[in-house]
Design an enzyme around this catalytic site. Sequence first.
Site, PDB file in Angstrom:
ATOM      1  N   PHE A 459       0.336  -0.944   0.028  1.00 22.93           N
ATOM      2  CA  PHE A 459       0.071  -0.105  -0.153  1.00 22.93           C
ATOM      3  C   PHE A 459       0.978   1.343   0.222  1.00 22.93           C
ATOM      4  CE2 PHE A 459      -2.505  -3.399   2.192  1.00 22.93           C
ATOM      5  CZ  PHE A 459      -3.560  -3.291   1.379  1.00 22.93           C
ATOM      6  N   ALA A 461       4.948   3.712  -1.360  1.00 19.87           N
ATOM      7  CA  ALA A 461       6.100   3.508  -1.972  1.00 19.87           C
ATOM      8  C   ALA A 461       7.369   4.156  -1.122  1.00 19.87           C
ATOM      9  CB  ALA A 461       6.324   4.091  -3.097  1.00 19.87           C
ATOM     10  N   TRP A 462       8.378   3.476  -0.162  1.00 19.55           N
ATOM     11  CA  TRP A 462       9.566   4.646   0.333  1.00 19.55           C
ATOM     12  C   TRP A 462      11.013   3.864   0.251  1.00 19.55           C
ATOM     13  CZ3 TRP A 462       7.502   3.340   6.450  1.00 19.55           C
ATOM     14  CH2 TRP A 462       8.295   1.699   6.299  1.00 19.55           C
ATOM     15  N   ASN A 463      11.400   4.951   0.427  1.00 18.88           N
ATOM     16  CA  ASN A 463      13.139   4.584  -0.549  1.00 18.88           C
ATOM     17  C   ASN A 463      14.175   4.818   1.371  1.00 18.88           C
ATOM     18  OD1 ASN A 463      12.036   4.561  -2.848  1.00 18.88           O
ATOM     19  ND2 ASN A 463      12.030   6.772  -2.634  1.00 18.88           N
ATOM     20  N   HIS A 470      26.956  16.542   4.467  1.00 20.32           N
ATOM     21  CA  HIS A 470      26.629  17.857   3.335  1.00 20.32           C
ATOM     22  C   HIS A 470      26.591  17.641   1.996  1.00 20.32           C
ATOM     23  CE1 HIS A 470      28.812  20.082   6.797  1.00 20.32           C
ATOM     24  NE2 HIS A 470      28.907  18.306   7.430  1.00 20.32           N
ATOM     25  N   HIS A 474      23.197  22.011   1.281  1.00 21.37           N
ATOM     26  CA  HIS A 474      23.708  21.687   2.766  1.00 21.37           C
ATOM     27  C   HIS A 474      24.401  22.768   3.529  1.00 21.37           C
ATOM     28  CE1 HIS A 474      27.538  21.582   0.687  1.00 21.37           C
ATOM     29  NE2 HIS A 474      28.293  21.542   2.149  1.00 21.37           N
ATOM     30  N   HIS A 480      31.157  21.394  11.835  1.00 22.73           N
ATOM     31  CA  HIS A 480      32.068  20.978  11.240  1.00 22.73           C
ATOM     32  C   HIS A 480      33.153  21.682  10.976  1.00 22.73           C
ATOM     33  CE1 HIS A 480      32.463  20.040   6.898  1.00 22.73           C
ATOM     34  NE2 HIS A 480      32.168  21.108   6.588  1.00 22.73           N
ATOM     35  N   HIS A 613      35.009  28.623   6.302  1.00 23.82           N
ATOM     36  CA  HIS A 613      34.646  27.885   7.364  1.00 23.82           C
ATOM     37  C   HIS A 613      35.873  28.125   8.560  1.00 23.82           C
ATOM     38  CE1 HIS A 613      33.947  25.149   3.456  1.00 23.82           C
ATOM     39  NE2 HIS A 613      33.031  24.634   4.402  1.00 23.82           N
TER      40      HIS A 613
END
Length: 664
Positions: A459, A461-463, A470, A474, A480, A613
């Site tokens: 019934f 659909a999924w993944n 990253h 993103h 980080h 960064h």
Amino acid sequence: MLSNTKHDGYFLYHSIGMYPGKEEELAAATAEFAKVWAAPDDKQWGYVLLKRQDFIDYWRRIINVPKGSMTTCESVTDGMHKLMRALPDGQLRGKRVLVAEDCFPSMHFLLAGLAPKMGFTLDTVPKREDASWVEPDDFMESWGRDVGLALLTWVTSTASARVDLAPLVAHGRAMGSMIGVDITQAAGLIPFDAMNPKVDFTLSTSLKWMCGTPGAGILYVEKALARELQPEARGWFSQNNPFSWDLDKFEYAPDIRRFDSGTPGSVAAVASLPALKWHAAQDHAELASWNRELVDLIIKRADALNLPLHSPRDPDRRGGSVMLRFPDKAEAAAVVGALGVEGLSVDFRGQLLRLSPGNVTAKSMIDDVFDLTDEVMARRRRRFAGQGISPEVKGSNMSSSDVLGALGGMLLSGDIKIVDCSAQLGPDTPILNLPTDFAVNTPKVEIHKISEYDADGPFFAWNWLKLGEHSGTHFDAPHHWISGKDHTDGYTDTLDMQRIMAPVNVIDCSAESEADNDFLLTAEHVKAWEREHGDINPGEWVVMRTDWDKRAHDAALFLNDDPDPHEDGSHSPGPTTDCIDYLLSKGIVGWGTQCIGTDAGMAGKFSPPYPAHNYLHRDNCFGLASLCNLDQLPPKGAILIAAPLKIDQGTGSPIRAMALVTKV
């Protein structure tokens, strides 16, 4: 160096040192050396060794020591190592070597490593609780007859605290200890005499107040003591006659030359001679008086801003520098960055701002430094969402509920549209490629089917997905990058969600980036943009429009890696160091680009590397990468929403970035 750097705004004598005409004289000295050294004859050595001796003689006069007692070394650490390894075997075994906690850290690193090899105990006298420097009384209290060697720091690098050497040396003589002094932080500004009180050895460098070059250190050893020492590194120049080459008849020179070992490096001495000659011609009392006057003004302005003094207030207990304690490292860094953008040369260590006014520093520059410091700190106090109200809302009769109601109505009517600023996320999404010998790369995005209305799930659909934090469009959280590792709210699950939705400033660099894939956005570019579109305000996003998203269909085109694998970089636009400095001084919440990362492709070669960064995350700010459709946003007036997934201790997350834009 920034093109707008001001000589009269130079406060870095604790680090390098400056005098009028330094560049020209240094260039002339090194050019003369190059001409002599490149000549097709054998006259070079007479010239070089004479220049080196001139260097030594100028230094001898500075600290009043006799001929044959001073030589060159690469640094104070190198000189200390030479001396320690020249001591008679076992002389320090079973004894203590005494240093203060606020000695130059490199010295402590060296001595800690030598202690087990030479059999001594390194005893570090601590600072008192909440103190900025070690008190001389505490040092003397720890100094007993079992101290074989004591290294005194005349002026500390962390607080510019100066000790009165006379009582310390007198105490050390009574204890029978060898006594050395590191004079680096004040040599050339405050008079020092190695004969009064008489010490056994002295170390310094030609940097700082001496305005010389790196590698031009000096080691003085008292002549009688030197004759008892046998340097471990010995070579042909260690002898009285360097050309005595009988392998079985090596004999140390009778003076300091025994420390010279092989052919002495002389280029740093040659390059530092102009500064030493300039210094010798000055009125040294006048130099010290000018420094003291300026430091007093600095302390007065710091007091007015309630910036705690981390140096002695008594000028007789202070070197030529003054350290001010900021609330945290990020605050000090942001202020220093903002000052640098305006050509004012100041630096910081941790949360300490360090100022060293010297002969080229102008009195008027002190007001410039503190006026800008006050301005930057005031802006940054307003940078976190919820700590201020915009003038438009404050001046209207609308309540917050009215504003939200109006916004809801405009969203429903379509008067405000939502611009999708995110790229499609899938197997073809470009992923950053790092050199294999530098780091492990993020794998490509994978999408795996679980079911699609079939036997595995009739019934639905999924993944399930395999992807890096990253990947694609993103969000970079402060954790980080190593500079942001200590922020407790620096993960995607701990950050302040109030900050991820804010007004956005869109700086259009699309034409420049198309013409030059390595285009760099500078602070001056940003200032010009502000003059046209209005100020960037605290708590706002700033994004760089390059239209790089139009390359996203082709990973090779999007990444634009340099074909030379040794280049370790790619060709994509981004910000300069001074650009990020300037934006952080404005109190931004974060910075975004349309490229694979927040930095320019070749930013690994910048100084420092990867400034977006490095600086953003140090400042607890956010980064956005691989944004799309910025051409649909106005320069000002849009609201950007960039919400990361609430990943447990996440360093970043793919996002569905959205912008609210008024419908034209």
